[in-house]
Design a protein around this motif. Sequence first.
Motif, mmCIF file in Angstrom:
data_model
loop_
_atom_site.group_PDB
_atom_site.id
_atom_site.type_symbol
_atom_site.label_atom_id
_atom_site.label_comp_id
_atom_site.label_asym_id
_atom_site.label_seq_id
_atom_site.Cartn_x
_atom_site.Cartn_y
_atom_site.Cartn_z
ATOM 1 N N ARG A 72 -6.164 -2.236 -5.216
ATOM 2 C CA ARG A 72 -6.247 -1.039 -6.080
ATOM 3 C C ARG A 72 -7.450 -1.104 -7.012
ATOM 4 N NH1 ARG A 72 -2.464 2.421 -6.906
ATOM 5 N NH2 ARG A 72 -2.600 2.583 -9.171
ATOM 6 N N PHE B 236 2.299 1.785 -3.502
ATOM 7 C CA PHE B 236 1.338 2.273 -4.500
ATOM 8 C C PHE B 236 0.846 3.684 -4.174
ATOM 9 C CE2 PHE B 236 0.893 -2.188 -5.946
ATOM 10 C CZ PHE B 236 1.065 -1.952 -7.308
ATOM 11 N N ASP B 237 0.810 4.052 -2.895
ATOM 12 C CA ASP B 237 0.462 5.439 -2.545
ATOM 13 C C ASP B 237 1.475 6.410 -3.129
ATOM 14 O OD1 ASP B 237 -1.815 4.711 -1.190
ATOM 15 O OD2 ASP B 237 -0.927 4.838 0.816
ATOM 16 N N TYR C 139 3.457 5.765 -5.637
ATOM 17 C CA TYR C 139 3.331 5.623 -7.093
ATOM 18 C C TYR C 139 2.253 6.579 -7.622
ATOM 19 C CZ TYR C 139 2.081 3.334 -11.538
ATOM 20 O OH TYR C 139 1.813 3.068 -12.853
ATOM 21 N N ASP C 140 1.111 6.616 -6.935
ATOM 22 C CA ASP C 140 0.011 7.488 -7.351
ATOM 23 C C ASP C 140 0.352 8.966 -7.168
ATOM 24 O OD1 ASP C 140 -1.615 5.377 -8.118
ATOM 25 O OD2 ASP C 140 -2.493 5.161 -6.120
ATOM 26 N N GLN C 141 1.287 9.246 -6.240
ATOM 27 C CA GLN C 141 1.702 10.627 -6.011
ATOM 28 C C GLN C 141 2.777 11.078 -6.997
ATOM 29 O OE1 GLN C 141 2.871 10.842 -1.853
ATOM 30 N NE2 GLN C 141 0.960 9.834 -1.220
ATOM 31 N N GLY C 142 3.228 10.142 -7.851
ATOM 32 C CA GLY C 142 4.187 10.501 -8.891
ATOM 33 C C GLY C 142 5.644 10.387 -8.495
ATOM 34 N N GLN D 286 7.910 4.839 -9.102
ATOM 35 C CA GLN D 286 7.291 4.520 -10.397
ATOM 36 C C GLN D 286 8.161 3.540 -11.182
ATOM 37 O OE1 GLN D 286 6.072 8.079 -12.524
ATOM 38 N NE2 GLN D 286 4.166 8.115 -11.351
ATOM 39 N N ARG E 93 -7.958 0.283 -11.097
ATOM 40 C CA ARG E 93 -6.669 0.875 -11.499
ATOM 41 C C ARG E 93 -5.621 -0.213 -11.697
ATOM 42 N NH1 ARG E 93 -5.191 5.375 -7.221
ATOM 43 N NH2 ARG E 93 -6.033 3.777 -5.856
ATOM 44 N N LYS F 201 0.826 -1.209 0.000
ATOM 45 C CA LYS F 201 0.000 0.000 0.000
ATOM 46 C C LYS F 201 0.856 1.253 0.000
ATOM 47 C CE LYS F 201 -3.870 2.270 2.326
ATOM 48 N NZ LYS F 201 -3.276 3.615 2.154
ATOM 49 N N GLU G 290 -3.790 -1.123 -15.270
ATOM 50 C CA GLU G 290 -2.331 -1.030 -15.364
ATOM 51 C C GLU G 290 -1.725 -2.362 -15.812
ATOM 52 O OE1 GLU G 290 -2.262 2.364 -11.859
ATOM 53 O OE2 GLU G 290 -1.792 0.272 -11.391
#
Length: 290
Positions: A242, A196-197, A199-202, A207, A245, A193, A249
């Motif tokens: 997730r 991936f948090d 990852y989603d924040q860029g 990534q 999403r 988690k 992906e």
Amino acid sequence: MKHYLAFDIGGTQIKYGIVTKNGDILSHFMMDTAAHLGGQAIIEKVIAAGKTMVANYSLSGIAISTAGQVNFHTGTIVAAGETIPHYTGIDIKKLVSEALGLPVEVRNDVDCAALGEMWLGHHGSRDFITLTVGTGIGGAIVIDGKMYSGHSFSAGEWGYMLVDGEPFEKNASVSGLIHFANHYKEERPWTGKEIFDLYDQGDEEIQKAVRQFYRYLSMGISNLIYIFNPEKVIIGGGVTARGERFLQEVQAEINNYLLPSFQKNTEIVLAKLSNHAGMIGAVYHFLRMR
């Protein structure tokens, strides 16, 4: 209506509860496996919990889903990994049945999860494979509505197949994802988690780690699709939290390896029964064996 006591024995936790013949869960509980104590201690825990349940409910049988390779005809553990020491050779069916005075059926946990999905999750699907993506990777095969377990009850062990020269689960499991996070960013006790948090924040390093994870996962799934030509690939495990999403992906990456004719004929979907799939599938297996 008939009620059954179902157990789902994992390396960390044992889930158990009362399940109806229609697959409805009336009550459910959880306890630590304490796997380090060995297979015999686990079965003693199951029996102790079972005695309480038998005293409080009118039951028609006991259905058990468990880690390890299981001879589902005899209810015996054929082989087990290091997670549960001294599990190989234990006759679960005999021990639990004699202790609790009820008929017992036993099957591998990933097989049970697939049976549960066939029964209630993705009802109507008759040709599919499953992947459970957790610390490692487990699998199961359903062909023409029947579970295929192989001649020594170990079919579907995709985690051990080689992808890019290394075991599939080394790089395509949550353990693999954490390994990549440690490689590209600072080393720490990551959770899926947390990764991936970020990852989603860029986060650029994370990534890279997630892209590596998806690359290996998608190569493995593509190979399995080429081999089995399934109607569906059902993916379960904590990483699928997730939801859509995750699905999008994975599908985007799989399209890099899969020919268009295979892409359009195989659906990639998420498991629907979540943490209860093993218990529900164990009851379904019990009913089919009777």
